[in-house]
Design a protein around this motif. Structure first.
Motif, PDB file in Angstrom:
ATOM      1  N   TRP A   9       0.861  -1.193   0.000  1.00  0.00           N
ATOM      2  CA  TRP A   9       0.000   0.000   0.000  1.00  0.00           C
ATOM      3  C   TRP A   9       0.887   1.230   0.000  1.00  0.00           C
ATOM      4  CZ3 TRP A   9      -2.342  -1.660   5.330  1.00  0.00           C
ATOM      5  CH2 TRP A   9      -2.954  -2.920   5.211  1.00  0.00           C
ATOM      6  N   GLU A  15      -5.514   6.166  -4.952  1.00  0.00           N
ATOM      7  CA  GLU A  15      -5.777   6.039  -3.514  1.00  0.00           C
ATOM      8  C   GLU A  15      -4.861   7.016  -2.774  1.00  0.00           C
ATOM      9  OE1 GLU A  15      -6.546   1.212  -3.600  1.00  0.00           O
ATOM     10  OE2 GLU A  15      -4.522   2.012  -3.545  1.00  0.00           O
ATOM     11  N   THR A  17      -4.612   8.488   0.055  1.00  0.00           N
ATOM     12  CA  THR A  17      -4.197   8.368   1.461  1.00  0.00           C
ATOM     13  C   THR A  17      -3.813   6.949   1.853  1.00  0.00           C
ATOM     14  OG1 THR A  17      -6.479   8.015   2.213  1.00  0.00           O
ATOM     15  CG2 THR A  17      -5.704  10.292   2.115  1.00  0.00           C
ATOM     16  N   ASN A  18      -3.928   6.017   0.929  1.00  0.00           N
ATOM     17  CA  ASN A  18      -3.672   4.611   1.269  1.00  0.00           C
ATOM     18  C   ASN A  18      -2.195   4.386   1.614  1.00  0.00           C
ATOM     19  OD1 ASN A  18      -4.322   1.874   1.603  1.00  0.00           O
ATOM     20  ND2 ASN A  18      -3.703   1.406  -0.485  1.00  0.00           N
ATOM     21  N   ASN A 204     -11.545   7.396   7.781  1.00  0.00           N
ATOM     22  CA  ASN A 204     -12.150   7.149   6.470  1.00  0.00           C
ATOM     23  C   ASN A 204     -13.642   6.848   6.599  1.00  0.00           C
ATOM     24  OD1 ASN A 204     -11.913   4.647   7.656  1.00  0.00           O
ATOM     25  ND2 ASN A 204     -10.591   3.777   6.075  1.00  0.00           N
ATOM     26  N   ASP A 235     -11.967  11.127   4.626  1.00  0.00           N
ATOM     27  CA  ASP A 235     -12.126  10.697   3.233  1.00  0.00           C
ATOM     28  C   ASP A 235     -13.118   9.534   3.152  1.00  0.00           C
ATOM     29  OD1 ASP A 235     -10.264   9.192   4.643  1.00  0.00           O
ATOM     30  OD2 ASP A 235      -9.175   8.590   2.846  1.00  0.00           O
TER      31      ASP A 235
END
Length: 370
Positions: A9, A15, A17-18, A204, A235
């Protein structure tokens, strides 16, 4: 030494903020070593086989390779490893690979060790390995994790709780707990004077974070107290939360916000008095560390590594009941609970989770491995 960070990740255009905690670890290590970052991810919208995105983010060279994603998982796995190989050819040969998250894409670290004799270590963040999620852990995922971990020189779980779970699952042999990192220059206490006490929640907003229960508890608390507000967001699905707030006519004391930048998160915390986390499970939540570094007390469920960090009068740890959440929020409003001063809270994080402190913990093992 030259250190290459790779991860299952990592923040990217799909993505944003992943895996941002991986990026922070890499930036911390860059204080002591030369660091480069490589990540690969599939994009079903692109026509090209591979697209390279190269940036210098906070001084760290970062290459993200996007491959054309198909509906065939096996083909995607092959394309992803190919993407890693192509990206690796654009970087300097490292002395050490620092992999993250024991998923199948980190087989690339095993490949580099076999082909180039480059040792690797692994930081583990994945809550899938926690006891509460064992029913979701497939035999294939467990087997891959064990295979990678057996070939790693060291495993760095982010909490003692996660380390104990990995040991129970026979994943890895050599361990050192190294927590998540906080930018203690960004997350600092600030003087804000207000007669209104402000609770804050950022996540999230998925089901396991229980944002609905936090809102419901605030609405109940309003019947007893008028001098507080709740700011909640992140998010996730804000519109669903707005609907709950509107149905309960709570707009005057509950506000929402969308996805924030790191600086905006820091500002939200500076303007708050207490951070609330009511999760079903966690490993080592960065938001709690950042809140404490900002000099504000926290309320959190007793999950994962939370009891390892919420100590020294940093906040209140509770069970997973709405009654305990209500009682904790009430106690901070009544000031029956007294946390350490903002300066003391911030210093606790500096001493244990600052960028330099975390870099030094990694460096101690790096030197044993290389």
């Amino acid at each position: 030494m030259q250190v290459l960070f790779i991860s299952s990740w990592f923040p990217n255009k799909l993505e944003p903020t992943n895996g941002n905690f991986v990026q922070r670890h890499a930036e911390a290590v860059s204080l002591l070593h030369d660091v480069e970052i490589l990540h690969a991810i599939g994009d079903s919208e692109q026509n090209e086989s591979y697209i390279f995105e190269e940036n210098h983010i906070n001084g760290v060279k970062t290459i993200i390779v996007y491959y054309k994603k198909s509906k065939n998982p096996a083909l995607n796995f092959v394309r992803r490893l190919r993407a890693y190989k192509l990206g690796f050819s654009k970087l300097r040969k490292p002395d050490l690979v620092h992999a993250n998250i024991l998923d199948k894409s980190m087989l690339f670290a095993v490949y580099l060790k076999k082909k180039y004799q480059i040792p690797f270590v692994v930081t583990e963040h994945w809550s899938l390995f926690l006891e509460i999620n064992r029913n979701r852990l497939s035999f294939a995922t467990l087997s891959v994790a064990r295979f990678i971990a057996k070939r790693a020189s060291f495993i760095f779980p982010v909490s003692e709780n996660l380390m104990n779970n990995l040991k129970e699952l026979k994943i890895g042999e050599k361990f050192k707990v190294v927590g998540n990192v906080v930018d203690t220059n960004r997350f600092t206490p600030a003087k804000h004077h207000s007669d209104i006490f402000r609770f804050l929640h950022i996540s999230n907003l998925i089901a396991l974070k229980n944002p609905d229960i936090i809102i419901k508890t605030a609405i109940q608390l309003r019947k007893e107290f008028k001098n507080f507000q709740l700011s909640i967001g992140g998010d996730g699905n804000i519109e669903r939360l707005n609907k709950i707030i509107k149905e309960n006519k709570a707009e005057d004391f509950i506000t929402t916000f969308g996805e924030l930048t790191h600086d905006e998160v820091a500002q939200q915390m500076k303007n708050s008095d207490c951070f609330v986390l009511f999760s079903e499970y966690e490993n080592l939540p960065c938001v709690l560390l950042e809140s404490i570094s900002s000099g504000i007390q926290v309320i959190s469920t007793r999950v994962g590594g939370v009891p390892e960090i919420v100590r020294n009068n940093c906040g209140i740890i509770i069970g997973k009941t709405e009654e305990e959440l209500y009682a904790a929020m009430k106690s901070v409003l009544n000031e029956t609970y007294k946390p350490d001063s903002p300066t003391e809270l911030h210093q606790y994080i500096v001493d244990n989770f600052s960028m330099l402190k975390i870099a030094e913990k990694f460096d101690e093992i790096y030197r044993k491995v290389v």
